[in-house]
Design a protein around this motif. Structure first.
Motif, PDB file in Angstrom:
ATOM      1  N   LYS A  47       0.871  -1.167   0.000  1.00  0.00           N
ATOM      2  CA  LYS A  47       0.000   0.000   0.000  1.00  0.00           C
ATOM      3  C   LYS A  47       0.907   1.215   0.000  1.00  0.00           C
ATOM      4  O   LYS A  47       1.663   1.426   0.955  1.00  0.00           O
ATOM      5  CB  LYS A  47      -0.909   0.001   1.224  1.00  0.00           C
ATOM      6  N   GLY A  48       0.878   1.969  -1.087  1.00  0.00           N
ATOM      7  CA  GLY A  48       1.782   3.105  -1.212  1.00  0.00           C
ATOM      8  C   GLY A  48       3.212   2.616  -1.334  1.00  0.00           C
ATOM      9  O   GLY A  48       3.507   1.717  -2.114  1.00  0.00           O
ATOM     10  N   LYS A  49       4.094   3.167  -0.522  1.00  0.00           N
ATOM     11  CA  LYS A  49       5.511   2.797  -0.563  1.00  0.00           C
ATOM     12  C   LYS A  49       5.863   1.672   0.402  1.00  0.00           C
ATOM     13  O   LYS A  49       7.013   1.255   0.465  1.00  0.00           O
ATOM     14  CB  LYS A  49       6.381   4.008  -0.190  1.00  0.00           C
ATOM     15  N   TYR A  50       4.903   1.203   1.175  1.00  0.00           N
ATOM     16  CA  TYR A  50       5.195   0.241   2.250  1.00  0.00           C
ATOM     17  C   TYR A  50       4.526  -1.106   2.006  1.00  0.00           C
ATOM     18  O   TYR A  50       3.533  -1.209   1.286  1.00  0.00           O
ATOM     19  CB  TYR A  50       4.734   0.816   3.589  1.00  0.00           C
ATOM     20  N   TYR A  51       5.084  -2.111   2.677  1.00  0.00           N
ATOM     21  CA  TYR A  51       4.556  -3.471   2.632  1.00  0.00           C
ATOM     22  C   TYR A  51       4.042  -3.823   4.026  1.00  0.00           C
ATOM     23  O   TYR A  51       4.705  -3.540   5.030  1.00  0.00           O
ATOM     24  CB  TYR A  51       5.652  -4.456   2.221  1.00  0.00           C
ATOM     25  N   TYR A  52       2.867  -4.466   4.064  1.00  0.00           N
ATOM     26  CA  TYR A  52       2.201  -4.758   5.330  1.00  0.00           C
ATOM     27  C   TYR A  52       1.852  -6.231   5.437  1.00  0.00           C
ATOM     28  O   TYR A  52       1.429  -6.855   4.466  1.00  0.00           O
ATOM     29  CB  TYR A  52       0.895  -3.955   5.439  1.00  0.00           C
ATOM     30  N   LYS A  53       2.022  -6.740   6.662  1.00  0.00           N
ATOM     31  CA  LYS A  53       1.545  -8.074   7.000  1.00  0.00           C
ATOM     32  C   LYS A  53       1.065  -7.973   8.438  1.00  0.00           C
ATOM     33  O   LYS A  53       1.768  -7.416   9.281  1.00  0.00           O
ATOM     34  CB  LYS A  53       2.682  -9.108   6.869  1.00  0.00           C
ATOM     35  N   GLU A  54      -0.134  -8.496   8.701  1.00  0.00           N
ATOM     36  CA  GLU A  54      -0.661  -8.288  10.046  1.00  0.00           C
ATOM     37  C   GLU A  54      -1.342  -9.507  10.626  1.00  0.00           C
ATOM     38  O   GLU A  54      -1.714 -10.445   9.917  1.00  0.00           O
ATOM     39  CB  GLU A  54      -1.585  -7.084  10.088  1.00  0.00           C
ATOM     40  N   SER A  55      -1.459  -9.460  11.947  1.00  0.00           N
ATOM     41  CA  SER A  55      -2.194 -10.448  12.718  1.00  0.00           C
ATOM     42  C   SER A  55      -3.211  -9.654  13.538  1.00  0.00           C
ATOM     43  O   SER A  55      -3.222  -8.421  13.465  1.00  0.00           O
ATOM     44  CB  SER A  55      -1.233 -11.213  13.640  1.00  0.00           C
TER      45      SER A  55
ATOM     46  N   LEU B 268      -2.229   6.768  12.568  1.00  0.00           N
ATOM     47  CA  LEU B 268      -2.816   6.584  11.246  1.00  0.00           C
ATOM     48  C   LEU B 268      -3.286   5.157  11.028  1.00  0.00           C
ATOM     49  O   LEU B 268      -2.808   4.221  11.674  1.00  0.00           O
ATOM     50  CB  LEU B 268      -1.777   6.921  10.186  1.00  0.00           C
ATOM     51  N   GLU B 269      -4.202   4.998  10.096  1.00  0.00           N
ATOM     52  CA  GLU B 269      -4.684   3.659   9.758  1.00  0.00           C
ATOM     53  C   GLU B 269      -3.564   2.825   9.156  1.00  0.00           C
ATOM     54  O   GLU B 269      -3.435   1.646   9.437  1.00  0.00           O
ATOM     55  CB  GLU B 269      -5.853   3.760   8.783  1.00  0.00           C
ATOM     56  N   LEU B 270      -2.739   3.441   8.313  1.00  0.00           N
ATOM     57  CA  LEU B 270      -1.604   2.735   7.706  1.00  0.00           C
ATOM     58  C   LEU B 270      -0.296   3.305   8.257  1.00  0.00           C
ATOM     59  O   LEU B 270       0.203   4.319   7.783  1.00  0.00           O
ATOM     60  CB  LEU B 270      -1.628   2.891   6.179  1.00  0.00           C
ATOM     61  N   PRO B 271       0.245   2.649   9.268  1.00  0.00           N
ATOM     62  CA  PRO B 271       1.493   3.151   9.837  1.00  0.00           C
ATOM     63  C   PRO B 271       2.660   2.965   8.866  1.00  0.00           C
ATOM     64  O   PRO B 271       2.596   2.179   7.934  1.00  0.00           O
ATOM     65  CB  PRO B 271       1.680   2.283  11.081  1.00  0.00           C
TER      66      PRO B 271
END
Length: 147
Positions: free
Chosen positions: A22-30, A63-66
């Motif tokens: 998302k944007g410039k970052y990569y996310y993986k969450e639990s 923010l929603e997307l840190p």
């Protein structure tokens, strides 16, 4: 190696390992944490860092997307180049995608995957106490870690 090729290798590897971009970052969450990866280019050379931010959802009220810098625990991935481990991968000195992929997958299994497990942050910090230097006070308090 060209910057475009490097970024494609990183993108393909991270997406294949369950990250979302998302944007410039990569996310993986639990349910408990969000792991954020971001690329950072050195100002002094053609060298790239892979920054890691681990955000604890229950105490993050931003923010929603840190971003990676918003992490309660921060680190970087290391790359194995020859017989050395380096945190900044110099694209002028590398031409093998396997070095990038194996190092990214190593960082994912060493830092990201344990963080996503229930209770995994405490175990990660026990295993890698050097991460305590890059752990915020509020996160230490939340996790019940006394230094």
């Amino acid at each position: 190696m060209e910057k475009k090729e490097f970024k494609k290798i990183v993108n393909d590897c991270l997406l294949a390992n369950g990250f979302l971009k998302k944007g410039k970052y990569y996310y993986k969450e639990s349910p408990e944490v969000i792991c954020v990866l971001g690329l950072q280019k050195s100002n002094y050379s053609n060298c790239y860092y892979v920054n890691v931010g681990i955000v604890i959802k229950e105490i993050y009220n931003g923010l929603e997307l840190p971003r990676d810098v918003d992490g309660h625990i921060r680190s970087r991935f290391y790359f194995t180049v020859g017989d050395k481990e380096v945190e900044c991968l110099d694209l002028d000195k590398i031409n093998e995608s396997s070095v990038i992929v194996s190092s990214l997958e190593g960082g994912i299994s060493e830092i990201i995957n344990p963080s996503l497990e229930p209770g995994g942050l405490k175990e990660l910090l026990k295993k890698k106490p050097v991460l305590l230097y890059e752990t915020t006070i509020i996160a230490k308090q939340y996790l019940g870690i006394n230094e």
